[in-house]
Enzyme design. Structure first.
Site, PDB file in Angstrom:
ATOM      1  N   GLU A 147      35.320  53.109  39.892  1.00  0.00           N
ATOM      2  CA  GLU A 147      35.428  52.551  40.537  1.00  0.00           C
ATOM      3  C   GLU A 147      37.059  53.226  41.937  1.00  0.00           C
ATOM      4  OE1 GLU A 147      33.587  48.479  40.847  1.00  0.00           O
ATOM      5  OE2 GLU A 147      35.197  47.877  39.693  1.00  0.00           O
ATOM      6  N   CYS A 175      39.412  41.769  41.902  1.00  0.00           N
ATOM      7  CA  CYS A 175      39.462  42.953  42.514  1.00  0.00           C
ATOM      8  C   CYS A 175      41.161  44.097  41.607  1.00  0.00           C
ATOM      9  CB  CYS A 175      39.502  43.964  43.567  1.00  0.00           C
ATOM     10  SG  CYS A 175      38.758  45.447  44.519  1.00  0.00           S
ATOM     11  N   HIS A 176      41.637  43.952  43.248  1.00  0.00           N
ATOM     12  CA  HIS A 176      43.095  44.839  42.518  1.00  0.00           C
ATOM     13  C   HIS A 176      43.795  43.401  41.979  1.00  0.00           C
ATOM     14  CE1 HIS A 176      41.702  48.670  43.984  1.00  0.00           C
ATOM     15  NE2 HIS A 176      42.399  49.416  42.840  1.00  0.00           N
TER      16      HIS A 176
END
Length: 368
Positions: A183, A153-154
């Site tokens: 996103e 993800c991040h």
């Protein structure tokens, strides 16, 4: 933490196995999160579900896990669903909770003790992990000792400024992914204005070859010992890829309902009949509401007509079993985009009968 010696010249990816040696993974969490006196989140932290999903993948495979963060102690998580099975399990796990309440400080970590690093996502890493000097050294050192680096993800924000001994960025020339610009646009509005950069752009700027799937679908990119996952639904597969890269034998896959639902949508794109058959035969394995909302998100963020038509077909199948005004209007928009106004009107007619007085549906009808 147990010391593990990696003998010179022996690669984790070599044919030699270490049956009696327990693998060690450092899981890294952001310390950026902060709450006010009412326990409301005022600074984003780490993604709790990504921690818990990956944690239990590693534990299930006999891998020892150490939690660490820039500040040590108990980091703050972003808001999360306490009823999700992986979160519920963690919240009842005294050993896991103790580890989270007492994370090690990153600048106290001995990299020689670890075979791999897994960076948990959430918005927090965009603010603290990418510029944390100790973490950059940890990642570079473990990678150059033939260790495995994973992030989801991040979490890949922690990789963007990592340089190797030759002066090159870790991600340069390597296939990578992370939370995409699409996103961010669809889901990141609350904190996006404060980000120092967009993750996708920065990975590309550092020479990474960015790969991605559609918005919020499961994508894991493996480039040797660098493993990155696109979003929360990529967490389990990213962790499993790390397990494999650590030369630990993979156990059979155990899917959570949310991950299974995402994969069912992806299956529908390639084999509609098989996907529908699975849904009919094992309905408890999937979340019908979530399946509908995935289709809605795909239609609203579609970059191809195929995404629109496939998602519309799935919504048509779901609608008799689960309906909502948003589904009705999104389906109508999809039919309009595909040049099928008659079917759009049929969808809206169904919606006005099912949800009489709904303003959004009435407004859409009036626009025809």
């Amino acid at each position: 933490m147990k010391n593990i010696v990696l003998f010179a010249g022996i690669s984790l990816c070599s044919s030699i196995t270490f049956a009696d040696e327990q693998r060690q993974v450092l899981m890294v969490l952001s310390s950026y999160g902060e709450v006010n006196e009412n326990q409301a989140l005022i600074k984003p932290g780490f993604e709790f579900g990504e921690l818990t999903k990956a944690y239990y993948v590693f534990k299930r495979h006999g891998i020892e896990v150490t939690l660490a963060s820039p500040s040590g102690g108990k980091p703050i998580a972003d808001n999360y669903d306490k009823s999700a099975p992986y979160n519920k399990k963690f919240l009842k796990d005294e050993a896991a909770l103790s580890s989270l309440a007492n994370t090690y400080k990153l600048d106290e970590i001995n990299t020689n003790e670890f075979d791999g690093v897994f960076v948990v996502g959430g918005k927090g890493p965009m603010f603290d992990l990418h510029q944390h000097e100790a973490l950059k050294k940890i990642i570079a050192n473990i990678y150059e000792r033939e260790g495995v680096i994973g992030a989801v993800c991040h979490g890949p924000a922690a990789l963007v400024d990592v340089k190797l001994e030759d002066g090159q960025y870790l991600v340069s020339g390597k296939r990578v992914n992370g939370f995409t610009n699409g996103e961010e646009k669809a889901f990141g509005s609350k904190w996006l204005k404060d980000f120092p950069f967009l993750l996708q752009d920065k990975l590309v700027e550092r020479g990474g070859i960015f790969e991605q799937d559609a918005v919020m679908l499961n994508q894991v990119t493996i480039d040797g010992r660098l493993i990155t996952g696109q979003n929360p639904f990529s967490t389990v597969d990213t962790a499993r890829a790390m397990v494999s890269a650590l030369q630990v034998e993979l156990l059979p896959e155990q899917l959570y309902q949310d991950d299974a639902t995402v994969k069912l949508y992806e299956l529908f794109l390639t084999d509609r009949q098989l996907a529908i058959k699975q849904l009919q035969n094992e309905p408890k394995n999937y979340d019908l509401k979530m399946l509908a909302m995935i289709s809605v998100v795909q239609i609203n963020n579609a970059t191809s007509e195929f995404q629109v038509s496939a998602s519309a077909a799935l919504l048509e199948h779901i609608l008799p079993q689960f309906s909502h005004p948003v589904i009705v209007t999104t389906l109508a928009k999809a039919f309009v985009r595909m040049g099928q106004p008659e079917k759009a009107l049929e969808s809206l007619d169904y919606g006005i009968k099912k949800f009489p007085g709904n303003k959004e549906i009435k407004s859409f009808i009036a626009s025809f």
